[in-house]
Structures are given as structure tokens and as C-alpha cells.
Scaffold this active site. Structure first.
Site, mmCIF file in Angstrom:
data_model
loop_
_atom_site.group_PDB
_atom_site.id
_atom_site.type_symbol
_atom_site.label_atom_id
_atom_site.label_comp_id
_atom_site.label_asym_id
_atom_site.label_seq_id
_atom_site.Cartn_x
_atom_site.Cartn_y
_atom_site.Cartn_z
ATOM 1 N N TRP A 1 34.601 56.560 -34.409
ATOM 2 C CA TRP A 1 34.884 55.163 -34.741
ATOM 3 C C TRP A 1 36.398 55.057 -34.675
ATOM 4 O O TRP A 1 37.106 55.517 -35.554
ATOM 5 C CB TRP A 1 34.367 54.823 -36.136
ATOM 6 C CG TRP A 1 34.613 53.410 -36.509
ATOM 7 C CD1 TRP A 1 35.586 52.928 -37.322
ATOM 8 C CD2 TRP A 1 33.862 52.282 -36.076
ATOM 9 N NE1 TRP A 1 35.480 51.571 -37.415
ATOM 10 C CE2 TRP A 1 34.432 51.139 -36.666
ATOM 11 C CE3 TRP A 1 32.749 52.122 -35.243
ATOM 12 C CZ2 TRP A 1 33.934 49.876 -36.451
ATOM 13 C CZ3 TRP A 1 32.259 50.855 -35.040
ATOM 14 C CH2 TRP A 1 32.847 49.742 -35.635
ATOM 15 N N ASN B 1 37.905 63.938 -38.469
ATOM 16 C CA ASN B 1 37.615 62.612 -39.025
ATOM 17 C C ASN B 1 38.679 62.328 -40.064
ATOM 18 O O ASN B 1 38.845 63.118 -40.994
ATOM 19 C CB ASN B 1 36.219 62.624 -39.674
ATOM 20 C CG ASN B 1 35.996 61.428 -40.568
ATOM 21 O OD1 ASN B 1 36.455 60.335 -40.267
ATOM 22 N ND2 ASN B 1 35.292 61.610 -41.674
ATOM 23 N N GLY B 2 39.421 61.230 -39.893
ATOM 24 C CA GLY B 2 40.466 60.900 -40.857
ATOM 25 C C GLY B 2 41.647 60.272 -40.149
ATOM 26 O O GLY B 2 41.552 59.907 -38.969
ATOM 27 N N HIS C 1 33.868 15.408 -59.361
ATOM 28 C CA HIS C 1 33.962 14.365 -58.334
ATOM 29 C C HIS C 1 32.669 14.235 -57.530
ATOM 30 O O HIS C 1 32.684 13.709 -56.421
ATOM 31 C CB HIS C 1 35.152 14.645 -57.411
ATOM 32 C CG HIS C 1 36.461 14.601 -58.145
ATOM 33 N ND1 HIS C 1 37.021 13.440 -58.634
ATOM 34 C CD2 HIS C 1 37.298 15.608 -58.523
ATOM 35 C CE1 HIS C 1 38.151 13.715 -59.260
ATOM 36 N NE2 HIS C 1 38.332 15.027 -59.204
ATOM 37 N N LYS D 1 27.516 35.179 -49.893
ATOM 38 C CA LYS D 1 26.739 36.417 -50.053
ATOM 39 C C LYS D 1 25.383 36.095 -50.669
ATOM 40 O O LYS D 1 24.355 36.597 -50.228
ATOM 41 C CB LYS D 1 27.460 37.429 -50.964
ATOM 42 C CG LYS D 1 28.686 38.093 -50.410
ATOM 43 C CD LYS D 1 28.448 39.041 -49.273
ATOM 44 C CE LYS D 1 28.483 38.346 -47.953
ATOM 45 N NZ LYS D 1 29.679 38.378 -47.181
ATOM 46 N N GLU E 1 33.003 32.887 -51.094
ATOM 47 C CA GLU E 1 32.449 34.133 -50.559
ATOM 48 C C GLU E 1 31.269 34.616 -51.422
ATOM 49 O O GLU E 1 30.262 35.088 -50.882
ATOM 50 C CB GLU E 1 33.565 35.184 -50.460
ATOM 51 C CG GLU E 1 33.151 36.553 -49.982
ATOM 52 C CD GLU E 1 32.486 36.613 -48.605
ATOM 53 O OE1 GLU E 1 32.465 35.601 -47.873
ATOM 54 O OE2 GLU E 1 31.946 37.683 -48.278
ATOM 55 N N ARG F 1 28.162 56.429 -38.717
ATOM 56 C CA ARG F 1 29.582 56.563 -39.061
ATOM 57 C C ARG F 1 30.508 56.157 -37.917
ATOM 58 O O ARG F 1 31.728 56.095 -38.089
ATOM 59 C CB ARG F 1 29.895 58.013 -39.451
ATOM 60 C CG ARG F 1 29.128 58.488 -40.664
ATOM 61 C CD ARG F 1 29.485 59.921 -41.004
ATOM 62 N NE ARG F 1 30.878 60.047 -41.361
ATOM 63 C CZ ARG F 1 31.380 59.833 -42.568
ATOM 64 N NH1 ARG F 1 30.571 59.487 -43.556
ATOM 65 N NH2 ARG F 1 32.657 59.966 -42.809
ATOM 66 N N GLU G 1 23.039 34.173 -48.093
ATOM 67 C CA GLU G 1 22.542 34.892 -46.909
ATOM 68 C C GLU G 1 21.633 36.050 -47.262
ATOM 69 O O GLU G 1 20.742 36.396 -46.484
ATOM 70 C CB GLU G 1 23.689 35.319 -45.978
ATOM 71 C CG GLU G 1 24.453 36.535 -46.360
ATOM 72 C CD GLU G 1 25.590 36.869 -45.383
ATOM 73 O OE1 GLU G 1 25.386 36.783 -44.171
ATOM 74 O OE2 GLU G 1 26.677 37.211 -45.869
ATOM 75 N N LYS H 1 24.462 40.028 -37.128
ATOM 76 C CA LYS H 1 25.719 40.611 -37.604
ATOM 77 C C LYS H 1 26.898 40.025 -36.813
ATOM 78 O O LYS H 1 27.931 39.691 -37.374
ATOM 79 C CB LYS H 1 25.664 42.135 -37.432
ATOM 80 C CG LYS H 1 26.910 42.870 -37.852
ATOM 81 C CD LYS H 1 26.961 43.019 -39.348
ATOM 82 C CE LYS H 1 28.250 43.652 -39.845
ATOM 83 N NZ LYS H 1 28.558 43.237 -41.219
ATOM 84 N N CYS I 1 34.467 58.573 -38.798
ATOM 85 C CA CYS I 1 33.799 59.231 -37.679
ATOM 86 C C CYS I 1 32.828 60.236 -38.277
ATOM 87 O O CYS I 1 32.831 60.472 -39.477
ATOM 88 C CB CYS I 1 34.811 59.998 -36.824
ATOM 89 S SG CYS I 1 36.147 58.973 -36.207
#
Ligand code: AGP
Length: 596
Positions: free
Chosen positions: A72, A98-99, A492, A473, A469, A27, A476, A591, A2
Site C-alpha cells: 500500500w 512495512n512502515g 429556525h 455515519k 459527520e 493491508r 449510512e 465505497k 503493507c
């Protein structure tokens, strides 16, 4: 994650506090609030949604001292009641946090017994009620007494009716002090303050500050005063929005040690409510798209190894085409946004088939949290870059935790193995930091491979999905065609595509796949393809087989996808930089994909 801000000075505070808060919106942005202190009043306003929504509802609030928060959510849905600041029962104090507080349940129980009325579902609200109970003559001593009772991470700012002062403190959550002329500030990030001051004091863990219009007093949690000179910051405002990083993606890659730490906080003791995990399912099915699907593929290996429960992973959009089986697997839906239409549809289909569902998501209150029977939050904080980075790594953390818990319930783990896994997980933030410290080496390698049209990524076992993955990355972000493959499959068919212009990234760590991987590297070099091997620190041998080598710290092979993917994220990022790509908003993709 946050954002918090506080201002006290000779000017009207409201507009200044809101201006600072807007710069912290990266944030968190699910709700916001402000508290203003005037001579005889404490005024509070909160609302759900972005800061602009709050602003549109505000009248002029008097006062020269104020605190504000952009949220958040981690505990409690994004609602007005759960938005900060919180005030105590008498309306004397207001507080932003925040935490994550790990002992808030015990504290809340004690406070409720004493008659305190709670208005939210958050962990943070306990702080302001503790403050009400705290001994001490002034705000500073009351805040210090409050903090001595709390466990977990925090950055806080507290105000009191009728007082032009703010007490702020931090432990494991960021907080800076901005030093102005006849005015002073606190904020989660320098970003918020640069329009007003570039004289910044960085607070360290377990340090606190009292700011008034004329002064800044620093002290530790025992109240012992200390001095620290402000630093002059030379960033411009645009740099500051990304805390000095040129792109959100790079910032988010570098946030991973903290994101892992937050994801683990208070969870390794197995205290979470897990009634659903105790049910008698005989198999697990993991569903997800893109990066979340790759996390699910790693999850299959983790869960099978630690729990022996047969596990399959499927792409969300394909799930509906698979036959309904008699046994009802526990279905785990992974989605960072919680809004991906394919995964939401799959979750609904799973329930229609009578399966119990768990969601692993980063966004509190997102659509998937309403579809699933049980929710695990990844606590990575908002991810702005389109490429998923810190959310992938924290999805893996959620899967390790899930497997660990299931292993305990099903008794499939010896106490020694369990201890090793817990200490391995605790070490991950440090391990990832060590990969990040070597970013410049990976940057140099990207210059070498920047002209490739196509690249292969190969690995075995847990690192087969890591190779997928890494390839995702790369394609994209850098627009190089990246193909992830189980290393044993190259022969193969895909070997036909290799040439001296097709670099191959081979994940070759010191585990039971090592010898086989060396064989695969030989197959590749025989076709003259340049090999970039990703291996384990201390391996002197790998450079005999590969043209280039990236070494990451050795960990239990179970955790190896974590440091390796961080290296591959950096490789993809620097390749994209070399090729002049836009990075945070790659062409043609969004996104969050909310269509099927
Ligand atoms: C990964 O870098 C992509 N942004 C994409 O593959 C993403 O993981 C996928 O769209 C799933 O999103 P979700 O996790 O929000 O459901």
C-alpha cells in the site's frame, strides 16, 4: 500499511508464502512481490496490482525459504520498480518492509555517494543497500547494524542467498512469529498464518527474530537473546481476516491511533517540500464529497484560526456552478479514494480557472494525484468498510499539518502556540485510544436509542461539521435518519420535528460554545426529546441537562473533533449492530463513487 510474510521449512515455500500473503491483501493491494531462496540462487518476482496478478505471472520458483510483500504505497507510485522485495546491488540479500523510514533521504544520499544503484523511489530500498555495507559475519549481525542506522517505523524480513533463515524485526509496525513443526513463519498479522499454525509469538517494538526450519531465536536490537512462550490463538480463519473484529468498520475505527501516528510520522518538523504553499494566494477553497467534505468544513475553521487566510468549503459537485472569482484561491481537494468523479471534475475545473491545487488523499497513484499540483497522503492504510472512519480522522491530521505549515510561512503563529499545537497533535493517538477504551459504554447507550426513526446531531463552531459527520455515519450504517445541524439553527425550523421519539446528540465541550450549547439543550428537552450529550471528561454538570452523557478526554478545542467523531463512529456502529444492519456494505452505496 503493507503486508509482509516469510516462511522457512522442509516444504516448498512458494505456494505457502503466497497463500499467507493472500490473507494479508486487506493491508494493501497496489503491487506485490516474492523472493525465494534456493541452494545457490535468490529469485525475485514483482508486479503491479493485486496478488492474483503476480500469481498469474509466476513460474515454479524453487526453494524452501521465501519472503513476500503486498504493498500500500506511501513513498513512490505503485509500479513494479517500487514493489518489494528489494535486492542489493550484488543480488545477495532480499528484504521486505512495512512502515515509513523518516531519515531515508540522508541515508540514500550517503549510499549513492558510495556508488549504490537505486532502482526505486521508495524509502524501503535504502535498507537493503545499508545491509550490503553493514559490518558483521552473519545475516543477524548485519541486519542489527542496518537497523541501528534507521529512524521511523518498520517491520522487516530479510533473506540471504544460500541460507535457509529469515531475520525479521519490528518497530511501530506489527510483526508476529508463527511457530510450526520443522517450519517457522513471520507475518504482519496472525491472519496470514492460521492455516499453518496457531502458535504465535508477538514481537514488541525494537525486537527481532531469527527463524530457521528448526528454530526460533528472539533477541533485542543489541543482539541480546530473550525467551517468550508462543500463545495459542483460537480464531477461525474468517475471524482472522478482520484480525478478530466482527466487521472491517470496527477494525478500522480501532486502527485510528495507529493511523494518526503514521500520518504524523516525520511531518511535525516541517521538512516537506512546500514551495506551492509559499505562493501568494489570498484565499483557500476546499472541495470534497461526503465525509471528505465534512473534513473540509472542519479544515476551514482550522486554517482560518491558524493562518487567518479566508477559507471556504464547497461540495465538489457544486463547485462548477460557483462564479469564477478574480482572485485565484489555492484549491484543496480532499478524497480518500482519489477516484471520486465529482472531486476529480472539480479539480480539473479549478485548474481550468487557473488555480493551484493540493490533493489530500489516501491512495498513492490514484487519479487525483495526477490532477493536482501537490499531494498530501493521509497514510491511513486501506479502508475496506464503506463508511469512512480512519480516513476522516487522518484527513483532519493532514489539514492540521497544512495549517501549521501555512501558519509558519505566513508568520501567524507565535512559537508558543505552535509548540502547543505540535504537542496536542502528538497526544492524539493516546486521546483516541482512551475513547476506544470506553467503547462498551457507547455500546450500552446504543441499545437505548436503537428504535429511533430519526436522530438530530447538533454542535457549534468546529463541532458543527463533526455533528454532520456523526449524522452521516448514523444514516449510512444504521439506516436511522440522522440530521446534523448547527445548534443555533434548530429554533429556525427543525424544532418542529422534535418529539420524545427523536433523540438529539448534542456536542457540548468545555469551550467558548459551552453556555450556548446548554441553552440549545434546554430548547430540546423542553420539546421532550431525549438528549445524549457528548462532553469533556471532568464535567459533572452535563448530566443535569442531558438524559445520557458520553465524556471524551479534554483537548485543545481545535482538536476536539477528533475524539468526538471517534465516539460518534462507535455510536453509529453499535446502533447498526442493534438493528441488524450489514455494516461494511450498506445498501445502495459504494465505497468509491466514480460517476458524476
Ligand atoms: C462516507 O462514509 C462515505 N463513504 C462517503 O461519503 C465518502 O466520504 C464520499 O463518497 C467521498 O469519497 P472520497 O473521499 O473517496 O472522495
Amino acid at each position: 500499511m503493507c503486508g509482509i510474510v516469510g516462511f522457512t521449512g522442509d516444504r516448498d515455500a512458494q505456494e505457502i508464502v503466497l497463500d499467507c500473503l493472500r490473507r494479508l491483501e486487506y493491508r494493501g493491494y497496489d503491487s506485490a512481490g516474492i523472493a525465494m531462496i534456493s541452494k545457490d540462487a535468490l529469485t525475485l518476482r514483482k508486479s503491479v496490482g493485486e496478488i492474483a496478478v503476480l500469481e498469474s505471472q509466476l513460474e515454479k520458483m524453487p526453494g524452501r525459504t521465501g519472503i513476500a510483500h503486498t504493498r500500500w504505497a506511501t513513498h513512490g507510485k505503485p509500479t513494479t520498480e517500487n514493489a518489494h522485495p528489494f535486492v542489493d546491488c550484488k543480488g545477495e540479500y532480499a528484504l521486505v518492509h512495512n512502515g515509513i523510514l523518516t531519515n531515508y533521504m540522508q541515508l540514500k544520499e550517503q549510499l549513492v555517494k558510495k556508488g549504490h544503484k537505486f532502482t526505486s523511489e521508495t524509502d524501503s530500498e535504502v535498507l537493503v543497500h545499508l545491509l550490503e555495507e553493514a559490518p558483521g559475519q552473519d545475516l543477524k549481525s548485519k541486519v542489527l547494524s542496518m537497523l541501528r542506522q534507521t529512524e521511523g517505523s518498520y517491520a522487516i524480513a530479510v533473506v540471504q542467498k544460500g541460507h535457509d533463515e529469515i531475520i525479521a524485526a519490528r518497530n511501530e509496525s506489527p510483526l508476529v512469529v508463527g511457530v510450526g513443526h520443522d517450519e517457522n513463519f513471520v507475518a504482519s498479522d496472525v491472519t496470514a498464518l492460521l492455516k499453518h499454525t496457531n502458535e504465535i509469538i508477538y514481537l514488541l517494538d525494537k525486537e527481532a527474530v531469527r527463524i530457521t526450519p528448526r528454530g526460533v531465536e528472539l533477541f533485542d536490537l543489541n543482539g541480546k537473546a530473550f525467551e517468550r512462550e508462543p500463545k495459542k490463538i483460537s480464531w477461525n480463519l474468517e475471524d482472522a481476516e478482520r484480525s478478530g473484529y466482527p466487521h472491517f468498520m470496527l477494525k478500522e475505527i480501532f486502527e485510528q491511533p495507529r493511523a494518526i501516528h503514521e500520518s504524523l510520522l516525520g511531518r511535525l518538523d516541517g521538512q516537506e517540500d512546500d514551495a506551492l504553499l509559499k505562493e501568494q494566494f489570498t484565499s483557500i477553497k476546499i472541495l470534497g464529497c461526503g465525509t471528505s467534505y465534512h473534513a473540509g468544513l472542519v479544515g476551514k475553521y482550522i486554517i482560518e484560526e491558524l493562518t487567518k487566510i479566508p477559507t471556504t468549503t464547497q461540495i465538489s459537485s457544486e463547485y462548477r456552478y460557483s462564479p469564477v472569482t478574480e482572485s485565484k484561491p489555492l484549491v484543496v481537494c480532499i478524497t480518500q479514494s482519489g477516484e471520486t468523479a465529482d472531486t476529480l471534475a472539480a479539480a480539473r475545473e479549478a485548474r481550468r480557472r487557473g488555480c493551484k491545487t493540493i490533493a489530500i488523499t489516501n491512495v498513492l497513484g490514484s487519479a487525483i494525484t495526477r490532477e493536482a499540483d501537490y499531494v498530501v497522503y493521509t497514510r491511513a492504510g486501506p479502508e475496506i468498510g464503506v463508511a469512512a472512519t480512519k480516513t476522516f480522522v487522518t484527513q483532519l491530521i493532514a489539514l492540521y499539518l497544512l495549517a501549521l505549515r501555512l501558519g509558519a510561512i505566513r508568520n501567524t503563529l507565535s512559537s508558543e502556540r505552535r509548540r502547543d499545537i505540535i504537542s496536542g497533535m502528538r497526544a492524539l493517538p493516546r486521546i483516541v485510544q482512551s475513547v476506544l477504551n470506553d467503547a462498551s459504554k457507547i455500546e450500552a447507550l446504543a441499545k437505548k436509542y436503537k428504535c429511533a426513526q430519526s436522530m438530530f446531531f447538533i454542535g457549534r463552531h468546529l463541532n458543527y461539521p463533526t455533528s454532520l459527520e456523526g449524522a452521516l455515519k448514523t444514516k449510512e450504517i444504521s439506516y436511522i435518519h440522522g440530521e446534523g445541524y448547527p445548534a443555533g439553527e434548530l429554533k429556525h425550523g427543525p424544532l418542529a420535528l422534535l418529539s420524545k421519539d427523536t433523540p438529539v446528540v448534542a456536542i457540548c465541550i468545555a469551550d467558548h460554545t459551552y453556555e450556548k450549547m446548554l441553552g440549545n439543550i434546554r430548547e430540546v428537552t423542553a420539546r421532550e426529546s431525549p438528549v445524549l450529550a457528548v462532553g469533556t471528561e471532568g464535567n459533572q454538570d452535563l448530566s443535569k441537562y442531558a438524559e445520557e452523557v458520553i465524556l471524551v478526554p479534554e483537548v485543545d478545542p481545535l482538536f476536539s473533533p477528533v475524539p468526538i467523531i471517534v465516539a460518534l463512529q462507535l455510536l453509529a456502529y453499535y446502533l447498526a449492530i442493534e438493528r441488524g444492519c450489514p455494516i461494511d456494505k450498506p445498501r445502495n452505496i459504494a465505497k468509491t463513487v466514480t460517476v458524476e
